[in-house]
Motif scaffolding. Structure first.
Motif: not given
Length: 223
Positions: A46-62
């Motif tokens: 949930e957090l990583l999905t939020y990070v991807r939606a609200n920043t430019l960081l290309d973090v794996d959501p898994r």
């Protein structure tokens, strides 16, 4: 301007990241001692999905899961520990964790209520002679992407104590361990139907989670 801060230790990360089509992946630490290292299992996605939606960081959501005794630990620039109970670091894990942190890695420990005593006991083995330091409210981690002028937000009530953010620093003065205490950010990251947190409380938890990842993974551009 911000730039992705991937220290030299992560030189091998590029190849694995390319295979995953993401710039980096974070990992939850599976530890011994009997504590529930797996608690709030839906929180990180949930957090990583939020990070991807609200920043430019290309973090794996898994997120991945890793044990400190594995060489795979050096593949992740960011590690996460949570739980309610006991944590035990074996001597080899202590050495690896210290090497990981000295090499540029970052550890976020999120007390999910009941972790405090064990974590404080074990982290002394990693940083002997160094005490956890409470971070001031103006520390950049509280303002890395969203502003928290009163410091770490209180998400889940336990003992009526204020939320506190503590840190440990490497030899260069870099914050390499962030300990969120009496806040329980992970509960706030979970889907809203899990803990029945009001939307504004869950939003605060997610925003603070963004701050921690942004702080760990980016550095101010030098003049």
């Amino acid at each position: 301007m911000l730039r992705l801060a991937l220290p030299l230790m992560w030189a091998g990360l590029a190849a694995s990241a390319a295979a995953q089509d993401h710039a980096f992946t974070i990992a939850r630490v599976k530890y011994d001692g009997g504590g529930d290292w797996y608690s709030d299992e839906r929180s990180l996605p949930e957090l990583l999905t939020y990070v991807r939606a609200n920043t430019l960081l290309d973090v794996d959501p898994r997120p991945d899961v890793v044990e400190l005794g594995s060489d795979k630990v050096y593949s992740y620039p960011y590690l996460y520990i949570t739980g309610h109970g006991n944590v035990v670091f074996a001597p080899d894990e202590v050495r690896r964790l210290r090497r990981y942190l000295d090499g540029g890695g970052f550890l976020h420990v999120d007390d999910n209520y009941g972790l405090d005593e064990a974590f404080r006991r074990e982290i002394v083995k990693v940083f002997p002679g160094q005490d956890l330091v409470e971070l001031p409210f103006d520390h950049p981690i509280f303002h890395a992407h969203y502003s928290f002028p009163a410091g770490l937000p209180k998400i889940h009530e336990h003992d009526g104590k204020p939320a506190q953010g503590f840190g440990l620093f490497d030899s260069s003065g870099r914050l390499c361990v962030f300990y969120s205490y009496e806040s329980d950010l992970g509960d706030g990251w979970e889907p809203e139907d899990v803990h029945d947190n009001p939307p504004e409380v869950r939003e605060r938890a997610l925003k603070m989670g963004v701050n921690i990842i942004v702080y760990a993974m980016t550095l101010p551009e030098l003049p």
